[in-house]
Motif scaffolding. Sequence first.
Motif: not given
Length: 317
Positions: A9, A12-13, A16, A51-52, A306-307, A309-310
């Motif tokens: 997490t 990824q943040r 972003d 990415d994710r 970010t949240r 998009k996840s």
Amino acid sequence: MMAKPLEETTRQRVLDTYRVVDSLPEAAYDDIVALASILCDTPIALVSLVDRDRQWFKASRGLDATGTRRDEAFCNHAIDAPAQLMEVADAREDARFAENPLVTGDLSLRFYAGMPLVTEEGAAIGTVCVLDRKPRALDAAQRTGLSALARLTMTLLDARLRQQESERAAIFAEVEASHAEAPERDDLAQAGGGYAVAIFQVQDLAGHALKLGERTIERRLQDLERELHDALEPGSGDSVNRTSHSSDFIAVLHGDDTRGKERTLRDRVDAFAARHGMAFVAASAAAYGGAERIERVFLRADDELTRIKSEPAALGL
């Protein structure tokens, strides 16, 4: 001691914040992959961002694809060891990749070498990597050179990020200064008043540019920026701005009904997206008080972006 990867997490943040995934092509990164291919004598070289649910290529040489699924990506394994180059001499002989579609399918990849792109926070956000369709190994000079190109790429990404942060800081300083000069209009200072920051982010900017051309996409984004400005209340102190190398529209909205103003802007964005077949993700945050700096409110809105998009529902955008 071997550096440990950051929790996903957090990693990824950090990725972003760079606003690089799905960004428009940039010549400097094309030069990086050209140099990597020549140095390592491989037909394929990539600047890859993990990415994710995918890896996306900021620059590529020798591949037409713009990315792959993350669970098929060699780079997804490379970022697990941020401080070292990962080299796979023959993917068919490696249990991690022997059944990988990139190995068994039409691409028939056999060799991989990738050096992670590591931020100051220790987040491995991608790699500079080279690939071949035959088994092989790099020599010591090639390994040293590939590591140097990864560091150079990270320097470019950091400079790109600092430019965005500097432009954003200038925008927010101008907004704050305008209220300091005109306190009679300043909703921030009024009891019961407040302000909020909303972010509207275009998705797959690079993909749209590939289909329509960069100039067409830029004209459309300029059109949207004008439409959003037209939706602002005159004399309110509200604003909408964009920064370089970013697909974000950042709105600073004042008064007691910031949610209503945000809905008005969302309606404009939705209508624009429907006309042009473009997807957006939006998030916002309200200030805890009139004295809270805009940059801090922006960062909370950005965390929310970010949240969102996840979330699984966002993956289809």
